[in-house]
Design a protein around this motif. Structure first.
Motif, PDB file in Angstrom:
ATOM      1  N   LYS A   5       0.843  -1.205   0.000  1.00 16.27           N
ATOM      2  CA  LYS A   5       0.000   0.000   0.000  1.00 16.27           C
ATOM      3  C   LYS A   5       0.877   1.254   0.000  1.00 16.27           C
ATOM      4  CE  LYS A   5      -4.150  -1.747   2.228  1.00 16.27           C
ATOM      5  NZ  LYS A   5      -5.045  -1.625   3.374  1.00 16.27           N
ATOM      6  N   PHE A   6       1.953   1.223   0.790  1.00  9.48           N
ATOM      7  CA  PHE A   6       2.869   2.360   0.851  1.00  9.48           C
ATOM      8  C   PHE A   6       3.509   2.588  -0.521  1.00  9.48           C
ATOM      9  CE2 PHE A   6       7.151   4.101   1.527  1.00  9.48           C
ATOM     10  CZ  PHE A   6       6.805   5.309   2.098  1.00  9.48           C
ATOM     11  N   ALA A   7       3.910   1.517  -1.176  1.00  7.04           N
ATOM     12  CA  ALA A   7       4.524   1.628  -2.498  1.00  7.04           C
ATOM     13  C   ALA A   7       3.509   2.176  -3.504  1.00  7.04           C
ATOM     14  CB  ALA A   7       5.054   0.278  -2.945  1.00  7.04           C
ATOM     15  N   ALA A   8       2.277   1.739  -3.427  1.00  7.60           N
ATOM     16  CA  ALA A   8       1.257   2.211  -4.358  1.00  7.60           C
ATOM     17  C   ALA A   8       0.953   3.688  -4.137  1.00  7.60           C
ATOM     18  CB  ALA A   8      -0.010   1.377  -4.206  1.00  7.60           C
ATOM     19  N   SER A  10       2.945   5.964  -2.702  1.00 14.22           N
ATOM     20  CA  SER A  10       4.104   6.782  -3.062  1.00 14.22           C
ATOM     21  C   SER A  10       4.251   6.868  -4.577  1.00 14.22           C
ATOM     22  CB  SER A  10       5.369   6.236  -2.408  1.00 14.22           C
ATOM     23  OG  SER A  10       5.644   4.939  -2.882  1.00 14.22           O
ATOM     24  N   THR A  11       3.969   5.778  -5.292  1.00 15.87           N
ATOM     25  CA  THR A  11       4.024   5.815  -6.755  1.00 15.87           C
ATOM     26  C   THR A  11       2.979   6.769  -7.302  1.00 15.87           C
ATOM     27  OG1 THR A  11       4.786   3.526  -6.782  1.00 15.87           O
ATOM     28  CG2 THR A  11       3.906   4.393  -8.834  1.00 15.87           C
ATOM     29  N   PHE A  12       1.782   6.718  -6.753  1.00 14.90           N
ATOM     30  CA  PHE A  12       0.721   7.625  -7.185  1.00 14.90           C
ATOM     31  C   PHE A  12       1.104   9.081  -6.915  1.00 14.90           C
ATOM     32  CE2 PHE A  12      -3.212   9.995  -6.345  1.00 14.90           C
ATOM     33  CZ  PHE A  12      -3.806   9.893  -7.592  1.00 14.90           C
ATOM     34  N   ALA A  13       1.716   9.345  -5.768  1.00 16.35           N
ATOM     35  CA  ALA A  13       2.128  10.705  -5.421  1.00 16.35           C
ATOM     36  C   ALA A  13       3.208  11.204  -6.382  1.00 16.35           C
ATOM     37  CB  ALA A  13       2.612  10.756  -3.982  1.00 16.35           C
ATOM     38  N   LEU A  14       4.148  10.327  -6.719  1.00 11.00           N
ATOM     39  CA  LEU A  14       5.199  10.727  -7.658  1.00 11.00           C
ATOM     40  C   LEU A  14       4.622  11.013  -9.035  1.00 11.00           C
ATOM     41  CD1 LEU A  14       8.147   8.361  -6.718  1.00 11.00           C
ATOM     42  CD2 LEU A  14       8.072  10.833  -6.530  1.00 11.00           C
TER      43      LEU A  14
END
Length: 99
Positions: A5-8, A10-14
C-alpha cells in the motif's frame, strides 16, 4: 500488505507530482506574453539612421559648457598633497576606509 500500500501510494504521489510539473512547464518563461513588433522601416534604414546619429559630438559638449581645463599643478605636487592628507587622516586608505 502495508508495504505494498505504501509503495502504491508513493508511486501515485510521484506520478501526480510529475504530471503537475509537466502541466506548468511552459509558464516559467512568459513566452505567451511576448509581443510581436512590426515596423515600417527596413533594417538598413534604421542602421543608417543610427550611424548618422553617432556623428561628431564635440559640438554638443562645447554647447554644454564643457571646456578643457589645464592645471598648473605638477604631478609631484599632487602626490605630495595626497601623502600629506593621508598622514593627517583627511582621506582613507585601502579597501576598508571609512566613508
Amino acid at each position: 500488505m502495508n508495504a505494498s500500500k505504501f509503495a502504491a501510494v508513493s508511486t501515485f504521489a510521484l506520478l501526480a507530482a510529475f504530471a503537475n510539473v509537466a502541466a506548468h512547464a511552459d509558464e516559467a518563461d512568459g513566452s505567451q506574453y511576448a509581443g510581436q513588433a512590426t515596423g515600417q522601416r527596413t533594417r538598413a534604414e534604421v542602421k543608417a539612421e543610427a550611424v548618422a546619429a553617432t556623428g561628431d559630438r564635440s559640438q554638443d559638449l562645447a554647447a554644454l559648457g564643457n571646456v578643457a581645463v589645464h592645471s598648473t599643478t605638477t604631478r609631484a605636487e599632487v602626490r605630495a598633497q595626497a601623502a600629506k592628507a593621508l598622514r593627517l587622516g583627511q582621506i582613507s586608505s585601502g579597501e576598508a576606509g571609512a566613508m
